[in-house]
Scaffold this motif. Structure first.
Motif, PDB file in Angstrom:
ATOM      1  N   GLU A  22      -1.759   3.429  -1.311  1.00  0.00           N
ATOM      2  CA  GLU A  22      -0.372   2.766  -1.182  1.00  0.00           C
ATOM      3  C   GLU A  22       0.463   3.657  -0.334  1.00  0.00           C
ATOM      4  O   GLU A  22       0.306   4.830  -0.108  1.00  0.00           O
ATOM      5  CB  GLU A  22       0.225   3.197  -2.688  1.00  0.00           C
ATOM      6  CG  GLU A  22       1.503   2.766  -2.942  1.00  0.00           C
ATOM      7  CD  GLU A  22       2.061   2.967  -4.340  1.00  0.00           C
ATOM      8  OE1 GLU A  22       2.643   2.295  -4.856  1.00  0.00           O
ATOM      9  OE2 GLU A  22       1.902   4.093  -4.945  1.00  0.00           O
ATOM     10  N   LEU A  24       3.939   2.441   0.478  1.00  0.00           N
ATOM     11  CA  LEU A  24       5.325   2.023   0.580  1.00  0.00           C
ATOM     12  C   LEU A  24       5.723   1.665  -0.764  1.00  0.00           C
ATOM     13  O   LEU A  24       5.113   0.888  -1.372  1.00  0.00           O
ATOM     14  CB  LEU A  24       5.586   1.099   1.475  1.00  0.00           C
ATOM     15  CG  LEU A  24       7.205   0.441   1.350  1.00  0.00           C
ATOM     16  CD1 LEU A  24       8.095   1.490   1.846  1.00  0.00           C
ATOM     17  CD2 LEU A  24       7.226  -0.791   2.048  1.00  0.00           C
ATOM     18  N   ARG A  25       6.690   2.360  -1.404  1.00  0.00           N
ATOM     19  CA  ARG A  25       7.237   2.071  -2.616  1.00  0.00           C
ATOM     20  C   ARG A  25       8.818   1.828  -2.463  1.00  0.00           C
ATOM     21  O   ARG A  25       9.306   2.761  -1.955  1.00  0.00           O
ATOM     22  CB  ARG A  25       7.199   2.860  -3.654  1.00  0.00           C
ATOM     23  CG  ARG A  25       5.804   2.816  -4.632  1.00  0.00           C
ATOM     24  CD  ARG A  25       5.842   3.512  -5.521  1.00  0.00           C
ATOM     25  NE  ARG A  25       4.632   3.504  -6.410  1.00  0.00           N
ATOM     26  CZ  ARG A  25       4.366   3.537  -7.695  1.00  0.00           C
ATOM     27  NH1 ARG A  25       5.487   3.887  -8.240  1.00  0.00           N
ATOM     28  NH2 ARG A  25       3.270   3.387  -8.510  1.00  0.00           N
ATOM     29  N   ALA A  26       9.295   0.849  -2.883  1.00  0.00           N
ATOM     30  CA  ALA A  26      10.793   0.356  -2.733  1.00  0.00           C
ATOM     31  C   ALA A  26      11.488   0.166  -4.015  1.00  0.00           C
ATOM     32  O   ALA A  26      10.952  -0.666  -4.736  1.00  0.00           O
ATOM     33  CB  ALA A  26      10.833  -0.465  -1.930  1.00  0.00           C
ATOM     34  N   PHE A  27      12.512   0.707  -4.290  1.00  0.00           N
ATOM     35  CA  PHE A  27      13.365   0.575  -5.616  1.00  0.00           C
ATOM     36  C   PHE A  27      14.605   0.423  -5.327  1.00  0.00           C
ATOM     37  O   PHE A  27      15.177   0.860  -4.478  1.00  0.00           O
ATOM     38  CB  PHE A  27      13.244   1.912  -6.628  1.00  0.00           C
ATOM     39  CG  PHE A  27      11.738   2.208  -6.860  1.00  0.00           C
ATOM     40  CD1 PHE A  27      11.369   1.520  -8.192  1.00  0.00           C
ATOM     41  CD2 PHE A  27      10.901   2.599  -6.354  1.00  0.00           C
ATOM     42  CE1 PHE A  27      10.021   1.882  -8.742  1.00  0.00           C
ATOM     43  CE2 PHE A  27       9.780   3.022  -6.584  1.00  0.00           C
ATOM     44  CZ  PHE A  27       9.157   2.327  -8.139  1.00  0.00           C
ATOM     45  N   LEU A  33      18.990   1.466  -2.029  1.00  0.00           N
ATOM     46  CA  LEU A  33      17.680   1.275  -1.502  1.00  0.00           C
ATOM     47  C   LEU A  33      16.990   2.740  -1.743  1.00  0.00           C
ATOM     48  O   LEU A  33      17.516   3.530  -1.304  1.00  0.00           O
ATOM     49  CB  LEU A  33      17.123   0.801  -0.565  1.00  0.00           C
ATOM     50  CG  LEU A  33      15.692   0.490  -0.093  1.00  0.00           C
ATOM     51  CD1 LEU A  33      15.019  -0.658  -1.303  1.00  0.00           C
ATOM     52  CD2 LEU A  33      15.655  -0.433   1.311  1.00  0.00           C
ATOM     53  N   SER A  34      15.825   2.993  -2.724  1.00  0.00           N
ATOM     54  CA  SER A  34      15.274   4.409  -2.636  1.00  0.00           C
ATOM     55  C   SER A  34      13.756   4.041  -2.329  1.00  0.00           C
ATOM     56  O   SER A  34      12.958   2.991  -2.866  1.00  0.00           O
ATOM     57  CB  SER A  34      15.233   4.710  -4.000  1.00  0.00           C
ATOM     58  OG  SER A  34      14.560   6.053  -3.975  1.00  0.00           O
ATOM     59  N   ILE A  35      13.150   4.775  -1.230  1.00  0.00           N
ATOM     60  CA  ILE A  35      11.854   4.414  -0.922  1.00  0.00           C
ATOM     61  C   ILE A  35      11.049   5.674  -0.565  1.00  0.00           C
ATOM     62  O   ILE A  35      11.546   6.702  -0.295  1.00  0.00           O
ATOM     63  CB  ILE A  35      12.183   3.664   0.849  1.00  0.00           C
ATOM     64  CG1 ILE A  35      12.596   2.344   0.712  1.00  0.00           C
ATOM     65  CG2 ILE A  35      10.648   3.714   1.344  1.00  0.00           C
ATOM     66  CD1 ILE A  35      12.794   1.973   2.178  1.00  0.00           C
ATOM     67  N   ALA A  36       9.672   5.548  -1.014  1.00  0.00           N
ATOM     68  CA  ALA A  36       8.578   6.501  -0.793  1.00  0.00           C
ATOM     69  C   ALA A  36       7.700   5.838   0.208  1.00  0.00           C
ATOM     70  O   ALA A  36       7.303   4.715   0.046  1.00  0.00           O
ATOM     71  CB  ALA A  36       8.084   6.877  -2.098  1.00  0.00           C
ATOM     72  N   ILE A  37       7.424   6.698   1.214  1.00  0.00           N
ATOM     73  CA  ILE A  37       6.691   6.073   2.334  1.00  0.00           C
ATOM     74  C   ILE A  37       5.638   7.085   2.740  1.00  0.00           C
ATOM     75  O   ILE A  37       5.991   8.581   2.696  1.00  0.00           O
ATOM     76  CB  ILE A  37       7.549   5.611   3.194  1.00  0.00           C
ATOM     77  CG1 ILE A  37       6.539   4.695   4.376  1.00  0.00           C
ATOM     78  CG2 ILE A  37       8.293   6.628   4.030  1.00  0.00           C
ATOM     79  CD1 ILE A  37       7.551   3.767   5.304  1.00  0.00           C
ATOM     80  N   TRP A  47       3.162  -0.933  11.666  1.00  0.00           N
ATOM     81  CA  TRP A  47       3.969  -1.068  10.776  1.00  0.00           C
ATOM     82  C   TRP A  47       4.966  -2.445  10.799  1.00  0.00           C
ATOM     83  O   TRP A  47       5.327  -2.985  10.135  1.00  0.00           O
ATOM     84  CB  TRP A  47       4.956   0.113  10.705  1.00  0.00           C
ATOM     85  CG  TRP A  47       4.462   1.222   9.916  1.00  0.00           C
ATOM     86  CD1 TRP A  47       3.897   2.110  10.243  1.00  0.00           C
ATOM     87  CD2 TRP A  47       4.428   1.173   8.372  1.00  0.00           C
ATOM     88  NE1 TRP A  47       3.556   3.164   9.317  1.00  0.00           N
ATOM     89  CE2 TRP A  47       3.777   2.620   8.226  1.00  0.00           C
ATOM     90  CE3 TRP A  47       5.024   0.507   7.570  1.00  0.00           C
ATOM     91  CZ2 TRP A  47       3.798   3.090   6.916  1.00  0.00           C
ATOM     92  CZ3 TRP A  47       4.857   1.101   6.266  1.00  0.00           C
ATOM     93  CH2 TRP A  47       4.117   2.251   5.898  1.00  0.00           C
ATOM     94  N   LEU A  51       5.663  -5.138   8.009  1.00  0.00           N
ATOM     95  CA  LEU A  51       6.915  -5.641   7.595  1.00  0.00           C
ATOM     96  C   LEU A  51       7.018  -7.230   8.130  1.00  0.00           C
ATOM     97  O   LEU A  51       7.645  -7.698   7.064  1.00  0.00           O
ATOM     98  CB  LEU A  51       7.885  -4.916   8.720  1.00  0.00           C
ATOM     99  CG  LEU A  51       8.021  -3.344   8.391  1.00  0.00           C
ATOM    100  CD1 LEU A  51       9.048  -2.617   9.303  1.00  0.00           C
ATOM    101  CD2 LEU A  51       8.593  -3.206   6.918  1.00  0.00           C
TER     102      LEU A  51
END
Length: 80
Positions: A22, A24-27, A33-37, A47, A51
């Motif tokens: 995994e 990228l996570r986007a909420f 927007l909150s992202i874990a990358i 990338w 995208l």
């Protein structure tokens, strides 16, 4: 502090079958927007391809689920 509920997407079947990483996570939270990358590729251009793939998937969703065509949705995404 109380944890709030959140909606999590299912893991795609090919990932369950073959594994993967995994990246990228986007909420969406209160309209933001909150992202874990994590940096998963040696070349930053990868990338860009990721995208663009995401943009095409999103445009396809709009084409299937709204009155906006896939081409119109992609044009709007690219314009931004």
């Amino acid at each position: 502090m109380q944890e709030s509920d959140f909606t999590e997407l299912s893991i795609p079947p090919d990932v369950i079958a073959d594994g993967g990483d995994e990246v990228l996570r986007a909420f969406v939270i209160n309209g933001g927007l909150s992202i874990a990358i994590q940096r998963a590729f040696q070349d930053p251009a990868t990338w860009g391809r990721l995208l663009m793939d995401v943009a095409h998937y999103v445009a396809g969703l709009y084409g299937r689920e709204t009155e906006i065509s896939e081409q119109e949705a992609l044009a709007e995404i690219l314009a931004v």
